[in-house]
Design a protein around this motif. Structure first.
Motif, PDB file in Angstrom:
ATOM      1  N   GLY A  17      -2.043  13.111 -11.771  1.00  0.00           N
ATOM      2  CA  GLY A  17      -1.654  14.246 -10.947  1.00  0.00           C
ATOM      3  C   GLY A  17      -0.277  14.768 -11.313  1.00  0.00           C
ATOM      4  O   GLY A  17       0.351  14.327 -12.274  1.00  0.00           O
TER       5      GLY A  17
ATOM      6  N   ASP B 255       3.752  15.542  -5.782  1.00  0.00           N
ATOM      7  CA  ASP B 255       3.244  14.700  -4.700  1.00  0.00           C
ATOM      8  C   ASP B 255       2.488  15.555  -3.698  1.00  0.00           C
ATOM      9  O   ASP B 255       2.707  16.764  -3.610  1.00  0.00           O
ATOM     10  CB  ASP B 255       4.403  13.977  -3.998  1.00  0.00           C
ATOM     11  N   PRO B 256       1.609  14.937  -2.907  1.00  0.00           N
ATOM     12  CA  PRO B 256       0.848  15.693  -1.903  1.00  0.00           C
ATOM     13  C   PRO B 256       1.779  16.333  -0.871  1.00  0.00           C
ATOM     14  O   PRO B 256       2.915  15.888  -0.680  1.00  0.00           O
ATOM     15  CB  PRO B 256      -0.035  14.621  -1.239  1.00  0.00           C
TER      16      PRO B 256
ATOM     17  N   ARG C 124       1.680  10.026  -4.848  1.00  0.00           N
ATOM     18  CA  ARG C 124       0.946   9.827  -6.088  1.00  0.00           C
ATOM     19  C   ARG C 124       1.333   8.448  -6.606  1.00  0.00           C
ATOM     20  O   ARG C 124       2.516   8.155  -6.759  1.00  0.00           O
ATOM     21  CB  ARG C 124       1.373  10.905  -7.093  1.00  0.00           C
TER      22      ARG C 124
END
Length: 196
Positions: A71, A74-75, A87
């Motif tokens: 990814g 970060d979310p 992540r």
């Protein structure tokens, strides 16, 4: 300029890159960046030996990007205190970090001063190296979402580094954005940059 446009990856996808000795100005100070790429045609053993000799010389620092963590960024619900919101390393990333530690030990470095970003993927990478206790250092935290902090944080890291004792190898586990801001090098996951 790279010695090879596409370095060959080892099983762990670990790459060492080395830029031809060049001086780079960074916030008024000069750092000499060493450039290593072991897995290319040519005298790779000599280059690898140079890398480890330089690291043991007492005047070099390793910047390492955390191991493989699929990814980008970060979310949205990212919480520094909760790894489940971040992540994180994949199984391949964990193996990669362990193998990097094995590589250090195989080359006579069985302990180092290790500092890490407070992000879980960096802390886990640093711990899996198994080269000594891991110290959290906020100066290594990612500023991916807050690029405006990059210049100041990079300057503060430079000041911190100038006060460190380098008689034992010093390894800083951090993020791509931090390494790029500091060195101009865009590292892949698990990649190591050696600085003098």
């Amino acid at each position: 300029m790279l010695l090879s446009s596409r370095p060959v990856f080892w099983e762990t996808q670990l790459r060492f890159i080395r830029y031809f000795s060049r001086r780079t100005q960074l916030l008024g100070q000069f750092f000499l960046f060493s450039f290593y790429c072991f897995a290319i045609a040519g005298n790779t053993h000599a280059q690898e030996d140079d890398f480890w000799a330089d690291l043991r010389s007492g005047n070099h620092v390793v910047l390492m990007r955390h191991a493989l963590a699929p990814g980008i960024g970060d979310p949205p619900d990212f919480d520094l205190e909760d790894c489940s919101t971040q992540r994180n390393l994949s199984d391949a990333g964990r193996r990669q970090a362990e193998e990097v530690g094995v590589l250090f030990r195989r080359n006579g470095i069985d302990k180092a001063h290790i500092f890490s970003s407070q992000w879980c993927r960096c802390l886990e990478t640093a711990r899996l190296l198994a080269l000594g206790p891991v110290n959290e250092l906020a100066l290594l935290n990612s500023f991916f979402r807050q690029r405006e902090k990059g210049k100041t944080q990079t300057w503060m890291l430079q000041q911190w580094l100038e006060r460190q004792d380098l008689h034992q190898p010093l390894i800083l586990v951090t993020h791509q954005v931090n390494i790029t801001a500091f060195s101009g090098i865009y590292p892949a996951s698990g990649e190591i940059v050696l600085l003098r």
